[in-house]
Design an enzyme around this catalytic site. Structure first.
Site, PDB file in Angstrom:
ATOM      1  N   ARG A 272       0.839  -1.212   0.000  1.00  0.00           N
ATOM      2  CA  ARG A 272       0.000   0.000   0.000  1.00  0.00           C
ATOM      3  C   ARG A 272       0.868   1.254   0.000  1.00  0.00           C
ATOM      4  NH1 ARG A 272      -2.132  -3.671  -1.173  1.00  0.00           N
ATOM      5  NH2 ARG A 272      -3.957  -4.736  -0.335  1.00  0.00           N
TER       6      ARG A 272
ATOM      7  N   GLU B 249      -4.873   2.915   6.404  1.00  0.00           N
ATOM      8  CA  GLU B 249      -4.628   2.823   4.972  1.00  0.00           C
ATOM      9  C   GLU B 249      -5.221   4.044   4.274  1.00  0.00           C
ATOM     10  OE1 GLU B 249      -6.083  -0.109   1.358  1.00  0.00           O
ATOM     11  OE2 GLU B 249      -5.519  -1.006   3.274  1.00  0.00           O
TER      12      GLU B 249
ATOM     13  N   SER C 104     -11.280  -1.006   3.216  1.00  0.00           N
ATOM     14  CA  SER C 104     -10.419  -1.294   4.370  1.00  0.00           C
ATOM     15  C   SER C 104      -9.809   0.000   4.903  1.00  0.00           C
ATOM     16  CB  SER C 104      -9.304  -2.265   3.973  1.00  0.00           C
ATOM     17  OG  SER C 104      -9.846  -3.480   3.542  1.00  0.00           O
TER      18      SER C 104
END
Length: 337
Positions: free
Chosen positions: A162, A333, A237
């Site tokens: 990520r 995230e 998420s």
């Protein structure tokens, strides 16, 4: 191309947060983008794609530039591979479906991820055992300072979990305008080993899955676990899965032997953040209009009128609790604005 003032961003972020942009403009090609960057050179700017990976906690006191470039084309191909360029403003899921309809392989495991194509390299998005870096060839980006176009090859992007150069050294310096993917035309590498894909296929008696079968399985799984942002505000998420050294993990695992984990390398282990959050008792919990989804503890949701700050407060409470219980720090995230 019209500049609007005091513009509501509620429909431009998947959390559905009511926040205002001091100024807002949608650009549809490089000429329009270059014009805005030249004519508003001294003004603070905020680049907006699909609004799927951000949490707005305040109004944006800047010129918000919404990158709305459209277009998909085949750049080149041979017997085995095809190189497809997508403009930055294309919806990611629609693009994935386009590739599958053409029987081009590589993106099927990332079906139904919200957002636009242009932001996918920034986050190196991924799902069910695949990431953007696996099929990414290059991307074009315009440098904000001088409007020059630069092509970033795969090796230049410093992709990580990520993570990419666009979140680090090149942060706030470039606007991605298009992305080039290298996909398979035959001998597709079907990946059904991660998560519930194989069981979902078995449930439907699919023995030799096609790209479409894998995509359909991923879509079914995501729909069963993740809320539709059009119905319940969320950003997918919210937290990254923490990666620990094996030494640190083994100390924690001895105290919590039921803890789930995946080996990343000989020295590192990934722990599912959703499992940690669920074990801490947060799954399905609600704090006013901010909460944690009942089916997936990784997903924070806006039940209607939550502010970005209220959702952020819930996320911080979760992080502090996880650290207190497990001694593990989980990182957001989602980009908090």
């Amino acid at each position: 191309m019209e500049i609007q003032t005091n513009f509501s961003l509620k429909k431009y972020n998947t959390f559905g947060i009511e926040a205002k942009a001091k100024q807002f403009v949608a650009v549809h090609n490089k000429t329009e983008l270059r014009s805005i960057l030249v004519n508003y050179k001294l003004q603070r700017k905020f680049i907006l794609g699909g609004g799927s990976n951000m949490l707005l906690t305040k109004d944006i006191d800047s010129l918000v530039i919404h990158v709305d470039f459209k277009g998909i084309k085949i750049v080149k191909e041979n017997e085995d591979f095809v190189w497809i360029e997508s403009q930055a403003g294309e919806n990611w899921h629609n693009f994935v479906l386009w590739t599958i309809d053409k029987n081009f392989g590589g993106l099927e495991n990332m079906s139904l991820i919200p957002g636009n194509v242009g932001t996918t390299p920034v986050q190196n998005i991924g799902a069910y055992g695949t990431e953007i870096k696996d099929t990414f060839d290059s991307c074009e980006a315009m440098r904000i300072e001088n409007q020059e176009i630069k092509t970033f090859q795969r090796d230049e992007c410093n992709f990580g979990y990520r993570d990419s150069i666009f979140k680090n050294e090149a942060k706030d310096q470039y606007i991605i305008t298009s992305v080039l993917f290298k996909l398979t035309k035959r001998n597709h590498k079907i990946n059904i080993s991660y998560g519930d894909i194989s069981s979902e296929l078995a449930k439907n008696n699919v023995l030799n899955p096609s790209l479409k079968d894998v995509s359909n399985a991923v879509i079914a799984i995501r729909k069963s676990k993740l809320p539709d942002p059009n119905e319940l505000g969320n950003s997918g998420s919210f937290f990254k899965n923490p990666i620990l050294s094996k030494i640190d993990f083994e100390k924690i695992h001895s105290k919590f032997p039921e803890m789930k984990f995946y080996e990343v390398s000989e020295k590192e282990v990934k722990v599912p953040a959703g499992w940690l959050i669920e074990q801490a008792g947060f799954k399905g919990k609600r704090f006013g209009d901010a909460g944690i989804h009942k089916n997936q503890a990784l997903v924070l949701v806006n039940y209607g009128k939550a502010t970005g700050q209220e959702i952020l407060d819930v996320s911080i409470h979760i992080q502090e609790t996880i650290y207190k219980i497990f001694g593990i720090h989980i990182e957001a995230e989602v980009n908090v604005i």
